[in-house]
Design a protein around this motif. Sequence first.
Motif, PDB file in Angstrom:
ATOM      1  N   SER A  75       0.822  -1.201   0.000  1.00  0.00           N
ATOM      2  CA  SER A  75       0.000   0.000   0.000  1.00  0.00           C
ATOM      3  C   SER A  75       0.862   1.260   0.000  1.00  0.00           C
ATOM      4  CB  SER A  75      -0.913   0.009   1.227  1.00  0.00           C
ATOM      5  OG  SER A  75      -0.149   0.338   2.373  1.00  0.00           O
ATOM      6  N   GLY A  76       2.183   1.125   0.310  1.00  0.00           N
ATOM      7  CA  GLY A  76       3.055   2.287   0.334  1.00  0.00           C
ATOM      8  C   GLY A  76       2.727   3.245   1.466  1.00  0.00           C
ATOM      9  N   GLN A  77       1.895   2.805   2.422  1.00  0.00           N
ATOM     10  CA  GLN A  77       1.582   3.641   3.594  1.00  0.00           C
ATOM     11  C   GLN A  77       2.241   3.013   4.813  1.00  0.00           C
ATOM     12  OE1 GLN A  77      -2.592   3.035   3.497  1.00  0.00           O
ATOM     13  NE2 GLN A  77      -2.977   4.696   2.051  1.00  0.00           N
ATOM     14  N   ARG A  78       2.495   3.819   5.809  1.00  0.00           N
ATOM     15  CA  ARG A  78       3.028   3.235   7.033  1.00  0.00           C
ATOM     16  C   ARG A  78       1.979   3.344   8.145  1.00  0.00           C
ATOM     17  NH1 ARG A  78       8.479   2.247   7.579  1.00  0.00           N
ATOM     18  NH2 ARG A  78       9.469   2.173   5.538  1.00  0.00           N
ATOM     19  N   LEU A  79       2.058   4.439   8.887  1.00  0.00           N
ATOM     20  CA  LEU A  79       1.095   4.579   9.985  1.00  0.00           C
ATOM     21  C   LEU A  79      -0.326   4.709   9.450  1.00  0.00           C
ATOM     22  CD1 LEU A  79       2.724   6.687  12.795  1.00  0.00           C
ATOM     23  CD2 LEU A  79       1.495   4.522  12.992  1.00  0.00           C
ATOM     24  N   ARG A  80      -0.457   5.385   8.290  1.00  0.00           N
ATOM     25  CA  ARG A  80      -1.809   5.592   7.763  1.00  0.00           C
ATOM     26  C   ARG A  80      -2.499   4.267   7.490  1.00  0.00           C
ATOM     27  NH1 ARG A  80      -3.459   8.199   2.456  1.00  0.00           N
ATOM     28  NH2 ARG A  80      -5.629   7.799   2.948  1.00  0.00           N
ATOM     29  N   PHE A  81      -1.720   3.238   7.125  1.00  0.00           N
ATOM     30  CA  PHE A  81      -2.313   1.927   6.866  1.00  0.00           C
ATOM     31  C   PHE A  81      -3.000   1.391   8.129  1.00  0.00           C
ATOM     32  CE2 PHE A  81      -2.257  -2.693   6.626  1.00  0.00           C
ATOM     33  CZ  PHE A  81      -2.784  -2.899   5.368  1.00  0.00           C
ATOM     34  N   VAL A  82      -2.312   1.571   9.261  1.00  0.00           N
ATOM     35  CA  VAL A  82      -2.907   1.121  10.528  1.00  0.00           C
ATOM     36  C   VAL A  82      -4.231   1.852  10.764  1.00  0.00           C
ATOM     37  CG1 VAL A  82      -2.533   0.952  13.009  1.00  0.00           C
ATOM     38  CG2 VAL A  82      -0.620   0.618  11.442  1.00  0.00           C
ATOM     39  N   LEU A  87      -9.894  -2.388  11.087  1.00  0.00           N
ATOM     40  CA  LEU A  87     -10.457  -3.713  11.262  1.00  0.00           C
ATOM     41  C   LEU A  87      -9.379  -4.785  11.081  1.00  0.00           C
ATOM     42  CD1 LEU A  87     -13.400  -4.325  11.913  1.00  0.00           C
ATOM     43  CD2 LEU A  87     -13.635  -5.206   9.615  1.00  0.00           C
ATOM     44  N   ASP A  88      -8.536  -4.616  10.054  1.00  0.00           N
ATOM     45  CA  ASP A  88      -7.461  -5.586   9.835  1.00  0.00           C
ATOM     46  C   ASP A  88      -6.532  -5.636  11.039  1.00  0.00           C
ATOM     47  OD1 ASP A  88      -8.039  -6.631   7.262  1.00  0.00           O
ATOM     48  OD2 ASP A  88      -7.495  -4.711   6.398  1.00  0.00           O
ATOM     49  N   THR A  89      -6.243  -4.458  11.608  1.00  0.00           N
ATOM     50  CA  THR A  89      -5.342  -4.405  12.753  1.00  0.00           C
ATOM     51  C   THR A  89      -5.958  -5.107  13.954  1.00  0.00           C
ATOM     52  OG1 THR A  89      -4.690  -2.252  11.872  1.00  0.00           O
ATOM     53  CG2 THR A  89      -3.853  -2.843  14.057  1.00  0.00           C
ATOM     54  N   VAL A  90      -7.242  -4.835  14.180  1.00  0.00           N
ATOM     55  CA  VAL A  90      -7.924  -5.496  15.298  1.00  0.00           C
ATOM     56  C   VAL A  90      -7.897  -7.008  15.106  1.00  0.00           C
ATOM     57  CG1 VAL A  90     -10.190  -5.892  16.321  1.00  0.00           C
ATOM     58  CG2 VAL A  90      -9.409  -3.563  15.875  1.00  0.00           C
ATOM     59  N   VAL A  91      -8.165  -7.444  13.881  1.00  0.00           N
ATOM     60  CA  VAL A  91      -8.206  -8.876  13.600  1.00  0.00           C
ATOM     61  C   VAL A  91      -6.836  -9.506  13.803  1.00  0.00           C
ATOM     62  CG1 VAL A  91      -8.314 -10.446  11.623  1.00  0.00           C
ATOM     63  CG2 VAL A  91     -10.255  -8.999  12.165  1.00  0.00           C
TER      64      VAL A  91
END
Lengths: 225, 225, 225, 225
Positions: A75-82, A87-91
């Motif tokens: 995705s080329g994002q760092r913190l923004r991806f989180v 939902l992905d992070t929670v999972v």
Amino acid sequence: MADHSQPAHGALRQARWEQGTEIPLGVASLAFLAAYALRVLGDGLPEAVLDLCLAVMLAAWALFAVDYAVRRRLSGQRLRFVRTHVLDTVVLLLPLLRPLRVVQLYETVQRRHGRPRLALHARVIVYAGLSALLLGFTGALAVYQQEHQAPGSTIRTFGDAVWWACATLATVGYGDVVPVTPLGRLIAVGVMAVGLALLGAVTGTFASWLLQTFAREDDERPPGI
Amino acid sequence: MADHSQPAHGALRQARWEQGTEIPLGVASLAFLAAYALRVLGDGLPEAVLDLCLAVMLAAWALFAVDYAVRRRLSGQRLRFVRTHVLDTVVLLLPLLRPLRVVQLYETVQRRHGRPRLALHARVIVYAGLSALLLGFTGALAVYQQEHQAPGSTIRTFGDAVWWACATLATVGYGDVVPVTPLGRLIAVGVMAVGLALLGAVTGTFASWLLQTFAREDDERPPGI
Amino acid sequence: MADHSQPAHGALRQARWEQGTEIPLGVASLAFLAAYALRVLGDGLPEAVLDLCLAVMLAAWALFAVDYAVRRRLSGQRLRFVRTHVLDTVVLLLPLLRPLRVVQLYETVQRRHGRPRLALHARVIVYAGLSALLLGFTGALAVYQQEHQAPGSTIRTFGDAVWWACATLATVGYGDVVPVTPLGRLIAVGVMAVGLALLGAVTGTFASWLLQTFAREDDERPPGI
Amino acid sequence: MADHSQPAHGALRQARWEQGTEIPLGVASLAFLAAYALRVLGDGLPEAVLDLCLAVMLAAWALFAVDYAVRRRLSGQRLRFVRTHVLDTVVLLLPLLRPLRVVQLYETVQRRHGRPRLALHARVIVYAGLSALLLGFTGALAVYQQEHQAPGSTIRTFGDAVWWACATLATVGYGDVVPVTPLGRLIAVGVMAVGLALLGAVTGTFASWLLQTFAREDDERPPGI
């Protein structure tokens, strides 16, 4: 951050990655849930089987972590991806919730076999209903693990836990079996919050579908009848 | 599979069959429910009456099975019929749910007598509400049969079972009377699931009707008032 | 049946009758409710006051019956009036529900004073919310009368009854106080059924209003912000 | 009442006042809630800290009162202000509800930092959900203060109170922990009423969003698939 300058290329690779990993990750999710269920419920099983279950769980978790890292990379994002993939992070942190994505997998498989898609309302109901079912099963497992040996607990068997999960998801809440440990109650609150939204969606969509079906029936009938 | 090559002809015969059997099957449904209620509640009745009830139940069940087989035959489908008529199949296996179709029968009878149809919202509310009522009565009967002699049961009389069904359908769930046997709890979960959807439809439609009625009232009033 | 041949004339007289009796009947409704509350709650009151309350209740009931008879007369219908005015008939038999019409009266008074009408959503919420409030109060009174001296009752004070009514209307249903007599439970089922529909209308309308308010806010804001 | 003749000028000053006080009042709200929480939960804290908390609460309350008075002044209304700003008046009398406005503050801060706004449905869900969360926390605090030393109370720890608030907001209502004092029950009724509306809005909006998302997915897919 080379990907950042080539957003189109990155998005393409990202879509290909997600398409390719959907089925393996879905299988890993179910394996994780099955292994967890076996560990929680398998009291009389030999030590080796329980160890195997733990290994399956860890392996599945590792797969999820690798997938998360690769997708963040692409995705080329760092913190923004989180932030944009909460939902992905929670999972990732609570892999027990991961099987909820299996519902999506089911649809993918149906599509590959060329089966026609369900009508809109039916799809929402099936999707939210299946999610609620999986959530109830997962919640019952987790609460059972926390509670069944706690002092003063009313949830003694897995059947009690399933009964509790059903009464909670339907917001009936008899109160005959109820979690008493702090962690069990925390899980219960999660089940309530997610279940309320999912089952609200099911009943709301059902009501809307019923109203629409009756309205269409009126249109199709000649006016004299 | 001659019907398969003549779909129009098969569909016509199918429609005629369904029209012709609607009323007899509806009567059989009610007879089934009444006989079941008598068997469950009729403690002091002579053996002969209870046997008669059993015979009525079996006869009605046989009728349902014949109807199911004929309709599958006429449709020219085999396994697909089972898949596309899930509800019919469930009703065949759980004939207690069959009376829910009586609601449809009521409308047919009304129509034959040339009575005007209810407005859309009223029809949805009556339909879902009557279904919920029948479901509650059936659920109370089944739970009472399972529970009233179980050790530690709180559902001792049929009145308790009806009270439990009402509190469950309204999702109030006081918990003063509650099923304790596994089968009783299974029935309870079914009542919760179906009841939640039906009563959600009733309240949702009522809210929508109320909003619409008030909005129309605004339109009919001259703007100055 | 002279009215039947002059439907326009009958309808006019009917409308005039309803307009003229709205306020007196509303006052009678409140007097009925107040007298009933006094009788139920006034344990230490002198006999004369309680007799007066009974007289007020009977007088109000007589008024309702006269109004019902006159309106049936004016409508030129006989049995059909009973069928098309189910709610009026129910209210005649259960005069405790009559005060629910007071909500309508409130609006009439507001209009006569030239006050602007509330917005649509607010009106539905106020209407359904006030009805739920009145219903809860009436239900608490009736349940308290039935229960507070029953053996094994948990509803000992009127405060308990109000607490029970609130927990029931919100479908929370803790189960700490619960009716145990058959008649008390019957009243409870009525409160549940009507309350479920009314409060479902309140929450549904509130949700719809919130969504609309946020949507309008978006429109009013310049796109750049 | 000079403002009355210059409505445009008054409205401008009013808007400026509200914009300027939004952040300080929001901070004061949070300080009020934090000080209240510390007073209720800080059993082992030194007397000086508890006194400081009380001072903070009084200071925040004074700020709210000044703000209310100024806004009423600027609006050029007297009694009508009380009527048209019912919510503000309630919040002035029950400052514990004031933090609910913080949700609005969060959005203001987000906007000042130039962050993009959430989509409509997400905004309603976040808004109503955060309000419900704050309400649940505040309600748990208030009920805990009322109940934890009452005779026969089941709410002994703050954890019990939070568990009770969650079960109440989700309308599950197990009944294992329940307020028993009149004031505790009054607070509980308030939590039920507001929570029912807020969470009804959350689930309703979620259902509507889910339906919309699925519908859009259909549109984006080529018809052949």
